[in-house]
Design an enzyme around this catalytic site. Sequence first.
Site, PDB file in Angstrom:
ATOM      1  N   ARG A  78       0.841  -1.193   0.000  1.00 58.31           N
ATOM      2  CA  ARG A  78       0.000   0.000   0.000  1.00 58.31           C
ATOM      3  C   ARG A  78       0.880   1.248   0.000  1.00 58.31           C
ATOM      4  NH1 ARG A  78       2.461   2.300   3.338  1.00 58.31           N
ATOM      5  NH2 ARG A  78       2.396   2.176   5.597  1.00 58.31           N
ATOM      6  N   GLU A 174       9.160   0.596   3.515  1.00 56.50           N
ATOM      7  CA  GLU A 174       9.117  -0.206   4.737  1.00 56.50           C
ATOM      8  C   GLU A 174       8.587  -1.594   4.383  1.00 56.50           C
ATOM      9  OE1 GLU A 174       7.649   0.535   9.190  1.00 56.50           O
ATOM     10  OE2 GLU A 174       6.005  -0.002   7.846  1.00 56.50           O
TER      11      GLU A 174
END
Length: 233
Positions: A78, A174
């Site tokens: 995302r 990340e």
Amino acid sequence: MNIDALAYEAVPDRELPIAVKQDLLSSPDNFYKMAFEFQQIMMVYESAIKQIETKLDILNKENKVSGRRNPIETVKSRVKSPQSIAGKLEKRNLPVTFESMVENLHDIAGVRVICPYISDIYSVRDMLLKQPDITLLEEKDYIKNPKESGYRSLHLVIEVPVYLSQATHNVKVEIQLRTIAMDFWACLEHELHYKTNTNVPESVRRELFRVAETIAMTDREMEEIAIELQNLD
């Protein structure tokens, strides 16, 4: 990441002063320029995610062709929403600007890798970090050192190059690596906190921690069973 004109403010409309709102409405060129700049930046982050997803897909296919057990169950990704980006910057008392966003937030692009077993998490980590175009910036091991809540996961902040027609940008991504069981607990725990407008009672926190410990024990036991069965071959 080095993108021109990063200083345009990306403040959600609900927080814009009336004078600024009027200025945007009276100067559509400024609005279009801000929107275009934001789209450019997000495109680079989305491209970085695709880079990581492609690497993971190749590792998946390699294991399949080699006849080895696949250490990757699922991959999710995302890009943070504008509201989430602005909220995080404000929470940290940082300027809500494009430049501040790029410099200070390491999780605008996020990839979550779900693995069957704990050992798979570290295997996938090692396979990714061996690749020469991936640079490890930060690592937090919440498996060996769980959070007080009981949360477990391995967090990596890496940098990966994104090649565009006119430039190359090193982009932070990340990566969270979890087992299926860890993801089950984390997703439901997040959902419970999200739906609760007040502070979670201490009794509920203790119960969530107890469940996290039970799930962690199940994770270890399932891996022990898998190893035992593997040794029978």
